[in-house]
Design a protein around this motif. Structure first.
Motif, PDB file in Angstrom:
ATOM      1  N   HIS A  38       6.965  23.559 -63.703  1.00 54.11           N
ATOM      2  CA  HIS A  38       7.627  24.230 -62.577  1.00 54.11           C
ATOM      3  C   HIS A  38       7.613  25.750 -62.717  1.00 54.11           C
ATOM      4  N   MET A  40       5.338  27.797 -63.051  1.00 52.73           N
ATOM      5  CA  MET A  40       4.241  28.477 -62.364  1.00 52.73           C
ATOM      6  C   MET A  40       4.450  28.556 -60.851  1.00 52.73           C
ATOM      7  N   ARG A  41       5.517  27.936 -60.351  1.00 50.82           N
ATOM      8  CA  ARG A  41       5.786  27.992 -58.917  1.00 50.82           C
ATOM      9  C   ARG A  41       6.071  29.425 -58.495  1.00 50.82           C
ATOM     10  N   PRO A  42       5.612  29.825 -57.335  1.00 51.77           N
ATOM     11  CA  PRO A  42       5.900  31.190 -56.879  1.00 51.77           C
ATOM     12  C   PRO A  42       7.387  31.346 -56.567  1.00 51.77           C
ATOM     13  N   ALA A  43       7.929  32.458 -57.001  1.00 50.20           N
ATOM     14  CA  ALA A  43       9.341  32.756 -56.757  1.00 50.20           C
ATOM     15  C   ALA A  43       9.470  34.223 -56.356  1.00 50.20           C
ATOM     16  N   ARG A  44      10.432  34.484 -55.528  1.00 52.67           N
ATOM     17  CA  ARG A  44      10.701  35.859 -55.093  1.00 52.67           C
ATOM     18  C   ARG A  44      12.025  36.290 -55.717  1.00 52.67           C
ATOM     19  N   TRP A  45      11.971  37.426 -56.398  1.00 49.08           N
ATOM     20  CA  TRP A  45      13.180  37.929 -57.042  1.00 49.08           C
ATOM     21  C   TRP A  45      14.155  38.448 -56.005  1.00 49.08           C
ATOM     22  N   VAL A  81      13.032  30.199 -54.781  1.00 50.05           N
ATOM     23  CA  VAL A  81      11.829  29.422 -55.071  1.00 50.05           C
ATOM     24  C   VAL A  81      11.107  29.146 -53.766  1.00 50.05           C
ATOM     25  N   ALA A  82       9.840  29.515 -53.711  1.00 52.14           N
ATOM     26  CA  ALA A  82       9.047  29.309 -52.506  1.00 52.14           C
ATOM     27  C   ALA A  82       8.809  27.819 -52.312  1.00 52.14           C
ATOM     28  N   ASP A  83       9.083  27.365 -51.120  1.00 52.70           N
ATOM     29  CA  ASP A  83       8.867  25.970 -50.758  1.00 52.70           C
ATOM     30  C   ASP A  83       7.707  25.927 -49.774  1.00 52.70           C
ATOM     31  N   GLN A 106      15.570  33.506 -66.504  1.00 51.66           N
ATOM     32  CA  GLN A 106      14.640  33.183 -65.420  1.00 51.66           C
ATOM     33  C   GLN A 106      14.466  31.673 -65.298  1.00 51.66           C
TER      34      GLN A 106
END
Length: 170
Positions: A38, A40-45, A81-83, A106
């Motif tokens: 998980h 490696m999932r794209p996330a926006r701070w 977390v980008a869905d 994180q």
């Protein structure tokens, strides 16, 4: 404070306060191993990891008046977390951990966001939260065992009246 969240009790649903208390005390190794796919999932701070000080208060005897005990180093962050299905419904993960580990906070925030999804919650409970519970249980048992070794039992031998006098009279 965290001890109240260790045992949710029978039939009580797993609540966010419960898993956040566990994630705050989780060692980095357990977070890394359970969340490696998980991570490696794209996330926006929303709030990048930052370290600061927090005042800790205590109570004399656990129930007395509050007093400032001292400061502790705390790291916090918040991320979304980008869905893939709907960006507006993406979960926000928040975490606070003792110490300076940006990676640990994180991963704890990522776990918080993922646990908010009812579909992923049972899987993450088994793969992440149960090992954390076991680790914390074992650490507490080790602390109690170390403390038990230092325990000293004081006792007094009470003389029965007349027992010493019987030997003297013979």
């Amino acid at each position: 404070m965290f001890q109240a969240f260790d045992n949710p009790g029978p039939g009580r649903p797993l609540g966010r306060a419960h898993w956040m208390a566990l994630l705050a005390r989780a060692p980095l190794g357990l977070l890394e191993s359970a969340l490696h796919e998980h991570a490696m999932r794209p996330a926006r701070w929303l709030r990048a990891p930052e370290t600061g000080l927090m005042m800790v208060q205590g109570r004399a005897g656990g129930t007395g008046e509050r007093f400032n005990l001292g400061e502790v180093t705390v790291t916090r962050c918040a991320l979304r977390v980008a869905d893939a299905s709907d960006a507006a419904e993406a979960a926000v993960g928040v975490a606070y951990v003792l110490g300076r580990s940006h990676r640990q906070v994180q991963l704890a925030a990522l776990a918080d966001a993922l646990l908010q999804d009812p579909v992923q919650q049972p899987v993450l409970d088994a793969q992440l939260l149960e090992p954390i519970r076991n680790h914390l249980r074992n650490a507490q048992a080790e602390r109690q065992a170390r403390a038990a070794i230092t325990k000293v039992d004081f006792f007094t031998v009470a003389r029965e009246s007349g027992s010493d006098n019987d030997e003297d009279t013979e």
